[in-house]
Design a protein around this motif. Structure first.
Motif, PDB file in Angstrom:
ATOM      1  N   ARG A 266      65.571  26.906  75.985  1.00  0.00           N
ATOM      2  CA  ARG A 266      66.625  27.803  76.285  1.00  0.00           C
ATOM      3  C   ARG A 266      67.097  28.880  75.167  1.00  0.00           C
ATOM      4  O   ARG A 266      67.840  29.286  75.256  1.00  0.00           O
ATOM      5  CB  ARG A 266      67.776  27.081  76.742  1.00  0.00           C
ATOM      6  N   GLY A 267      66.639  28.490  73.980  1.00  0.00           N
ATOM      7  CA  GLY A 267      66.667  29.390  72.908  1.00  0.00           C
ATOM      8  C   GLY A 267      68.105  29.056  72.106  1.00  0.00           C
ATOM      9  O   GLY A 267      68.465  29.853  71.207  1.00  0.00           O
ATOM     10  N   ARG A 268      68.362  27.757  72.242  1.00  0.00           N
ATOM     11  CA  ARG A 268      69.654  26.981  71.879  1.00  0.00           C
ATOM     12  C   ARG A 268      69.419  26.680  70.259  1.00  0.00           C
ATOM     13  O   ARG A 268      68.289  26.143  70.041  1.00  0.00           O
ATOM     14  CB  ARG A 268      70.335  25.991  72.300  1.00  0.00           C
ATOM     15  N   SER A 269      70.237  26.952  69.475  1.00  0.00           N
ATOM     16  CA  SER A 269      69.902  26.245  67.922  1.00  0.00           C
ATOM     17  C   SER A 269      70.286  24.595  68.164  1.00  0.00           C
ATOM     18  O   SER A 269      71.000  24.121  69.069  1.00  0.00           O
ATOM     19  CB  SER A 269      70.955  26.749  67.049  1.00  0.00           C
ATOM     20  N   ALA A 270      70.250  24.040  66.962  1.00  0.00           N
ATOM     21  CA  ALA A 270      70.343  22.671  66.839  1.00  0.00           C
ATOM     22  C   ALA A 270      71.877  22.256  66.527  1.00  0.00           C
ATOM     23  O   ALA A 270      72.187  21.064  66.682  1.00  0.00           O
ATOM     24  CB  ALA A 270      69.513  22.103  65.811  1.00  0.00           C
ATOM     25  N   GLN A 271      72.565  23.344  66.384  1.00  0.00           N
ATOM     26  CA  GLN A 271      74.073  23.200  65.988  1.00  0.00           C
ATOM     27  C   GLN A 271      74.909  22.456  67.254  1.00  0.00           C
ATOM     28  O   GLN A 271      74.627  22.714  68.404  1.00  0.00           O
ATOM     29  CB  GLN A 271      74.744  24.467  65.547  1.00  0.00           C
ATOM     30  N   THR A 272      75.696  21.498  66.889  1.00  0.00           N
ATOM     31  CA  THR A 272      76.470  20.954  67.866  1.00  0.00           C
ATOM     32  C   THR A 272      77.868  21.120  67.538  1.00  0.00           C
ATOM     33  O   THR A 272      78.400  21.321  66.478  1.00  0.00           O
ATOM     34  CB  THR A 272      76.359  19.310  68.123  1.00  0.00           C
ATOM     35  N   PHE A 273      78.986  20.861  68.696  1.00  0.00           N
ATOM     36  CA  PHE A 273      80.314  21.142  68.393  1.00  0.00           C
ATOM     37  C   PHE A 273      80.984  20.244  68.950  1.00  0.00           C
ATOM     38  O   PHE A 273      80.737  19.506  70.174  1.00  0.00           O
ATOM     39  CB  PHE A 273      80.568  22.652  68.681  1.00  0.00           C
ATOM     40  N   LEU A 274      82.502  19.611  68.700  1.00  0.00           N
ATOM     41  CA  LEU A 274      83.411  18.943  69.096  1.00  0.00           C
ATOM     42  C   LEU A 274      84.710  19.694  69.179  1.00  0.00           C
ATOM     43  O   LEU A 274      85.073  19.701  68.026  1.00  0.00           O
ATOM     44  CB  LEU A 274      83.372  17.686  68.722  1.00  0.00           C
ATOM     45  N   VAL A 275      85.366  20.132  70.004  1.00  0.00           N
ATOM     46  CA  VAL A 275      86.614  20.822  70.100  1.00  0.00           C
ATOM     47  C   VAL A 275      87.662  19.722  70.442  1.00  0.00           C
ATOM     48  O   VAL A 275      87.447  19.263  71.759  1.00  0.00           O
ATOM     49  CB  VAL A 275      86.733  22.128  70.988  1.00  0.00           C
ATOM     50  N   ARG A 293      76.544  22.067  72.640  1.00  0.00           N
ATOM     51  CA  ARG A 293      75.483  22.303  71.692  1.00  0.00           C
ATOM     52  C   ARG A 293      75.614  23.775  71.759  1.00  0.00           C
ATOM     53  O   ARG A 293      75.362  24.507  72.723  1.00  0.00           O
ATOM     54  CB  ARG A 293      74.099  21.984  72.248  1.00  0.00           C
ATOM     55  N   ASP A 294      75.434  24.417  70.614  1.00  0.00           N
ATOM     56  CA  ASP A 294      75.296  25.948  70.402  1.00  0.00           C
ATOM     57  C   ASP A 294      76.569  26.629  70.954  1.00  0.00           C
ATOM     58  O   ASP A 294      76.689  26.809  71.721  1.00  0.00           O
ATOM     59  CB  ASP A 294      74.196  26.444  70.804  1.00  0.00           C
TER      60      ASP A 294
END
Length: 346
Positions: A266-275, A293-294
């Motif tokens: 899908r073109g997403r980076s490996a970066q993840t997040f938690l808000v 993710r991303d």
């Protein structure tokens, strides 16, 4: 607007940009017909070829006639082209002329504030919906804060903590950040006592206890993002505190940090997040969090779901309104379950 068409047409301004490409893909997946627009005709043509010949309508923000052609026959417009200090007002003007809703993905604090300040009355009079910051920054935090509030009518303060594994900024992010930096003459901004205030203090380094499995992380305080505009635009909360994981803040600050690289189909980076959002009133606290993710890729389902709800009449307001004001926040977040893991603990 032709909201009942089988495949609503949505003009995407900045369609060839990093976030714009995610938005176009999401529109196609959801059954919309994207119209590709932006300043660079050659890049738009390349994007169109990659997406099986989608219609392209090049336009520049300093050419109102070209913007009118770009929006002609469209049911809505999504603005993905920063700096939004330059693009938002001309696109909103064009949307008002066309009588269609406008959504953007602006993270620039000042640009979002300008949208609320300059277009609220006109958009309300026109019965048009304008949703700024319908993105990872601004939109998601606002939805989480609104969901966490539950039946509370007001609160004393809201805290929004961004646990990013990394932040590889796009060229657009860097350009928009520079515009904001210049507009505030290098000062920092915070939302206190019911107003945006500029200051020169250094951001403090703090510890934030994120939900597991992230746990305790080092964060920078007063790392104010668009949430300082979207949340208080409709929630009576006088203080908005924003925090950023130090690793991500350092990535953004370094000119050597590369742009995001795709790592999946899908073109997403490996970066993840938690808000992680906490709303406090007196001794009480309510909390909501979202992980995924991303940060650029997640903006696409946020913006496209917003357009879908506007065109199908699932809105609570007209005029300029943030995500939490115009949509049912808990229901909106549930609709993104394929993209986000959300927990709300009133």
């Amino acid at each position: 607007m032709s909201a009942q068409t089988t495949h609503p047409r949505v003009t995407v301004f900045g369609a060839n940009g990093h976030t714009g490409r995610f938005v176009v893909a999401e529109l196609l997946e959801r059954g919309f017909t994207p119209v590709l627009s932006g300043r660079d005709a050659a890049k738009l043509a390349a994007s169109s070829a990659a997406d099986s010949g989608l219609e392209i309508r090049p336009a520049s923000v300093d050419d109102p006639a070209a913007l009118d052609r770009a929006l002609s026959g469209a049911d809505a417009v999504i603005n993905c082209a920063g700096p939004f200090a330059t693009t938002a007002a001309p696109l909103i003007e064009a949307a008002l002329r066309a009588g269609i809703p406008y959504v953007d993905v602006a993270a620039e604090i000042e640009a979002n504030h300008d949208t609320f300040t300059h277009f609220a009355d006109r958009a309300r009079s026109a019965g048009t919906v304008i949703v700024p910051a319908m993105a990872f920054y601004g939109g998601l935090g606002d939805l989480l804060a609104t969901a966490a509030m539950g039946d509370w009518k007001n609160a004393d303060e809201v805290h929004v903590a961004y646990g990013l594994s990394s932040w590889h900024p796009t060229a657009g992010t860097r350009a928009a950040g520079q515009v904001s930096h210049d507009r505030r003459a290098g000062r920092r901004v915070r939302y206190r006592d019911g107003a945006l205030a500029y200051h020169d203090a250094t951001s403090p380094t703090l510890t934030w206890s994120f939900p597991e499995p992230m746990g305790e992380r080092s964060v920078l305080g007063d790392f104010t993002m668009a949430d300082a505009v979207t949340i208080p635009s409709h929630l009576p909360i006088p203080d908005v505190h924003v925090y950023m994981a130090t690793e991500a803040a350092n990535d953004l600050a370094s000119a050597a940090t590369p742009a995001p690289e795709p790592t999946d189909e899908r073109g997403r980076s490996a970066q993840t997040f938690l808000v992680d959002v906490r709303v406090r009133r007196g001794s009480g606290e309510r909390r909501a969090s979202a992980s995924g993710r991303d940060i650029y890729a997640i903006t696409a389902p946020l913006a496209v779901e917003a357009v879908h709800r506007i065109l199908t009449g699932r809105t609570r307001a007209t005029g300029v309104a943030s995500a939490g004001a115009v949509f049912d926040a808990p229901d909106f977040l549930r609709a993104l379950s394929d993209h986000l893991s959300v927990e709300v603990a009133p």
